[in-house]
Design a protein around this motif. Sequence first.
Motif, PDB file in Angstrom:
ATOM      1  N   UNK A  63       0.832  -1.210   0.000  1.00 28.99           N
ATOM      2  CA  UNK A  63       0.000   0.000   0.000  1.00 28.99           C
ATOM      3  C   UNK A  63       0.861   1.252   0.000  1.00 28.99           C
ATOM      4  N   UNK A  64       0.440   2.207  -0.816  1.00 33.40           N
ATOM      5  CA  UNK A  64       1.204   3.462  -0.843  1.00 33.40           C
ATOM      6  C   UNK A  64       0.225   4.628  -0.869  1.00 33.40           C
ATOM      7  N   UNK A  65       0.605   5.717  -0.197  1.00 26.22           N
ATOM      8  CA  UNK A  65      -0.224   6.929  -0.261  1.00 26.22           C
ATOM      9  C   UNK A  65       0.134   7.654  -1.560  1.00 26.22           C
ATOM     10  N   UNK A  66      -0.867   8.319  -2.105  1.00 18.12           N
ATOM     11  CA  UNK A  66      -0.603   9.171  -3.261  1.00 18.12           C
ATOM     12  C   UNK A  66       0.463  10.190  -2.875  1.00 18.12           C
ATOM     13  N   UNK A  67       1.344  10.520  -3.803  1.00 18.75           N
ATOM     14  CA  UNK A  67       2.344  11.529  -3.418  1.00 18.75           C
ATOM     15  C   UNK A  67       1.720  12.928  -3.428  1.00 18.75           C
ATOM     16  N   UNK A  68       0.422  12.984  -3.733  1.00 18.91           N
ATOM     17  CA  UNK A  68      -0.261  14.276  -3.724  1.00 18.91           C
ATOM     18  C   UNK A  68      -1.106  14.459  -2.467  1.00 18.91           C
ATOM     19  N   UNK A  69      -1.668  13.369  -1.927  1.00 15.64           N
ATOM     20  CA  UNK A  69      -2.543  13.572  -0.765  1.00 15.64           C
ATOM     21  C   UNK A  69      -2.397  12.410   0.209  1.00 15.64           C
ATOM     22  N   UNK A  70      -2.117  12.691   1.474  1.00 14.19           N
ATOM     23  CA  UNK A  70      -1.920  11.615   2.457  1.00 14.19           C
ATOM     24  C   UNK A  70      -3.180  10.778   2.670  1.00 14.19           C
ATOM     25  N   UNK A  71      -4.334  11.314   2.230  1.00 16.16           N
ATOM     26  CA  UNK A  71      -5.587  10.584   2.463  1.00 16.16           C
ATOM     27  C   UNK A  71      -5.881   9.567   1.367  1.00 16.16           C
ATOM     28  N   UNK A  72      -5.113   9.607   0.252  1.00 22.41           N
ATOM     29  CA  UNK A  72      -5.475   8.709  -0.857  1.00 22.41           C
ATOM     30  C   UNK A  72      -4.522   7.534  -0.884  1.00 22.41           C
ATOM     31  N   UNK A  73      -5.074   6.363  -0.658  1.00 27.92           N
ATOM     32  CA  UNK A  73      -4.240   5.165  -0.594  1.00 27.92           C
ATOM     33  C   UNK A  73      -4.436   4.319  -1.837  1.00 27.92           C
ATOM     34  N   UNK A  74      -3.352   3.669  -2.262  1.00 31.65           N
ATOM     35  CA  UNK A  74      -3.404   2.774  -3.414  1.00 31.65           C
ATOM     36  C   UNK A  74      -2.732   1.462  -3.050  1.00 31.65           C
ATOM     37  N   UNK A  75      -3.136   0.404  -3.761  1.00 23.54           N
ATOM     38  CA  UNK A  75      -2.446  -0.885  -3.639  1.00 23.54           C
ATOM     39  C   UNK A  75      -1.698  -1.113  -4.944  1.00 23.54           C
ATOM     40  N   UNK A  76      -0.452  -1.547  -4.831  1.00 21.83           N
ATOM     41  CA  UNK A  76       0.384  -1.709  -6.024  1.00 21.83           C
ATOM     42  C   UNK A  76       0.725  -3.187  -6.211  1.00 21.83           C
ATOM     43  N   UNK A  77       0.370  -3.711  -7.383  1.00 22.19           N
ATOM     44  CA  UNK A  77       0.715  -5.097  -7.728  1.00 22.19           C
ATOM     45  C   UNK A  77       1.758  -5.061  -8.835  1.00 22.19           C
ATOM     46  N   UNK A  78       2.861  -5.776  -8.633  1.00 22.19           N
ATOM     47  CA  UNK A  78       3.925  -5.766  -9.645  1.00 22.19           C
ATOM     48  C   UNK A  78       3.783  -6.969 -10.558  1.00 22.19           C
ATOM     49  N   UNK A  79       3.972  -6.743 -11.849  1.00 28.10           N
ATOM     50  CA  UNK A  79       3.917  -7.871 -12.771  1.00 28.10           C
ATOM     51  C   UNK A  79       4.850  -7.606 -13.941  1.00 28.10           C
ATOM     52  N   UNK A  80       6.127  -7.568 -13.638  1.00 32.69           N
ATOM     53  CA  UNK A  80       7.090  -7.312 -14.719  1.00 32.69           C
ATOM     54  C   UNK A  80       8.148  -8.406 -14.678  1.00 32.69           C
ATOM     55  N   UNK A  81       9.335  -8.184 -15.155  1.00 36.70           N
ATOM     56  CA  UNK A  81       9.681  -7.059 -16.028  1.00 36.70           C
ATOM     57  C   UNK A  81       9.353  -7.343 -17.499  1.00 36.70           C
ATOM     58  N   UNK A  82       9.321  -6.288 -18.260  1.00 41.52           N
ATOM     59  CA  UNK A  82       9.161  -6.419 -19.716  1.00 41.52           C
ATOM     60  C   UNK A  82      10.274  -5.618 -20.376  1.00 41.52           C
ATOM     61  N   UNK A  83      10.578  -5.984 -21.593  1.00 43.20           N
ATOM     62  CA  UNK A  83      11.635  -5.276 -22.321  1.00 43.20           C
ATOM     63  C   UNK A  83      11.002  -4.538 -23.496  1.00 43.20           C
ATOM     64  N   UNK A  84      11.367  -3.269 -23.666  1.00 40.00           N
ATOM     65  CA  UNK A  84      10.929  -2.532 -24.858  1.00 40.00           C
ATOM     66  C   UNK A  84      12.195  -2.113 -25.596  1.00 40.00           C
ATOM     67  N   UNK A  85      12.389  -2.671 -26.776  1.00 39.25           N
ATOM     68  CA  UNK A  85      13.673  -2.491 -27.476  1.00 39.25           C
ATOM     69  C   UNK A  85      13.713  -1.269 -28.373  1.00 39.25           C
ATOM     70  N   UNK A  86      12.526  -0.812 -28.812  1.00 41.02           N
ATOM     71  CA  UNK A  86      12.497   0.269 -29.804  1.00 41.02           C
ATOM     72  C   UNK A  86      11.928   1.560 -29.220  1.00 41.02           C
ATOM     73  N   UNK A  87      12.534   2.671 -29.559  1.00 41.87           N
ATOM     74  CA  UNK A  87      11.896   3.978 -29.292  1.00 41.87           C
ATOM     75  C   UNK A  87      10.763   4.115 -30.296  1.00 41.87           C
ATOM     76  N   UNK A  88       9.727   4.796 -29.900  1.00 45.59           N
ATOM     77  CA  UNK A  88       8.605   4.979 -30.822  1.00 45.59           C
ATOM     78  C   UNK A  88       7.289   4.779 -30.087  1.00 45.59           C
ATOM     79  N   UNK A  89       6.206   4.649 -30.861  1.00 44.38           N
ATOM     80  CA  UNK A  89       4.885   4.462 -30.254  1.00 44.38           C
ATOM     81  C   UNK A  89       4.675   2.987 -29.929  1.00 44.38           C
ATOM     82  N   UNK A  90       4.275   2.721 -28.689  1.00 44.25           N
ATOM     83  CA  UNK A  90       4.042   1.334 -28.242  1.00 44.25           C
ATOM     84  C   UNK A  90       2.617   1.242 -27.724  1.00 44.25           C
TER      85      UNK A  90
END
Length: 571
Positions: free
Chosen positions: A515-542
């Motif tokens: 759980x992390x608080x928004x870096x804008x407001x101490x009252x807004x909490x979020x849950x963060x789920x990680x699902x990586x890593x991924x590789x992006x080899x090209x610059x451009x629109x993805x």
Amino acid sequence: MGVQTVPSPGADRFAWWRQARFGMFIHWGLYAIPAGVWKGQEIAGIGEWIMARVPIPVAEYEPLAKQLNPVKFNARAWVRVAKDAGMRYIVFTAKHHDGFAMYNSPSSDYDMVDATPLHRDPLKELADACREEGLRLCVYYSQAQDWHHPDAAGNSWDFPDEERKDFGRYLREKVEPQLRELLTQYGPIGLIWFDTPRVITQEQSNALRDLVHSLQPECLINSRIGHGASDYDSAGDNQIPVCVRPKPWETPATLNDTWGFKRNDDHWKSPRTLIRLLVDIVSKGGNYLLNVGPTAEGEIPEASIVRLHQVGNWMRVNGEAIYGAEPGPFLCESNWGAATKRSGKLFLHIFDWPKGALLLRGLRCRVRYAYLLADPERRPLAVTHYRNAVLGFEELRVALPTEAPDANVSVVVLEIDGEPDADPKPIQTPDGIISLEACQAVLPAPAGLDRSGLAVRWTEQARPIEWEFKVVTPGTFDVEVWTAAARNTVWQGTADVSIVVAEQQRRATLTDKDRRASDRSPHQLYSVTRCGPVRIDQAGTAALRLTGVSSAEEPVPSLRMVRLLPVGEGA
Ligand code: JFZ
């Protein structure tokens, strides 16, 4: 239902509201006497709810009125605290849920003049002080909950038999007479702040709206009147949407963790937090209604005054970027700060001062001149425009002095030609991060955005949410899925998410652990789920596709965003 009265269509009833941007909420009532403690026990929760939290029977709560003798009450002093902070209006609790009228209510003996030893009308004194100091007077009124009236909502401990309650009789006997008093005894009222509509019907909300507008057509009405019978939206307490909202809205907010005074709540927000919240809210099109809870003696706590004075110091230098300002061209939050605009000027509110220069990607406007708002000589800042032809976006570089002019928020002014706008597609920021907000995605029905800008119903059909974004610096990225977290509950459900980006698929099960608080407001909490890593080899629109499949009946938490964080080489 009477003839519907609509305010004069031509007049811009919101002109003062947009100009003001910043107001003072005042929660003052009998609850300031216990101030969070009852019979020696600390009572949890917001102070003005003590009657319901214990609960305290009407017979025990009513006598508090005889103890309310705020001999130190000085309306002019209160209004000057608000004015010194840079606030332009005041919203005063005329009657909160406890049913006690904090003004002279001829239709009730349960009021300041009849029931307390003070025998004065604080609202009259505030009205006079607001007129003398040039602030607009507004009132809060709890139209559905009234823990003193047997027919109203909210008091199940004295009046448990819901079948016997006649809510319409309560509206006729108490609410309508008191609204007439408030709208005829004190001169122009800027807005009526209704609260917790509970059992009120559409017809009853409409009737209250029509009553207000029949007496004062210019008076604004907030959304908590119920059933959309309003002029603007009050966000949840201390809640701030994550993106710009076009219609008028406000954040009602506390300085600590209570509205009504509590003797033991010293959890005060810092001036930096308060200034950044003000900037964040105005940059998204809202007003900041910041609360004080005066004591039973009639004084605003010193800790509130000190903080509000420091906000005022910032406003005295930077008010031009707030008063009458509209949102800048960025739909979502920027990691460098926030932007507001007024005709011909774009104000960049920088939270953490960068070394050497500010780099803005995706801002499309021609800058004629740039300077620090805090610089009275308006010495020019060097601005360089780049166009990244390969990726098709503009980059603006604003050279900055080593020292930030303000420790909390420093404002750079860009004098521009025409209206600024920004690339609608998310662009990787100079720090390498790629933030994909729900409000920037293509959301397949029935998914949609709630009033905070979060995606809801995003897993019901297992149809992918899709973003297109611009990668400047290829590399390996950790993937984070940010979902909303409620303050006091932990989400127990499970929902599997899959991410497809650059032909790679990653899966994860949403959790509520990180759980992390928004870096804008101490009252807004979020849950963060990680699902990586991924590789992006090209610059451009993805493109990135997120699919959620909920495996439980319970609703899946709202989706805030997906973030790609550079890791290791190539970051
Ligand atoms: C209400 C009141 O109950 C409270 O005492 C205070 O006056 C506050 C400003 O308003 O509390 C609410 C009402 C609605 C929401 C949150 C708190 N909401 O819709 O999220």
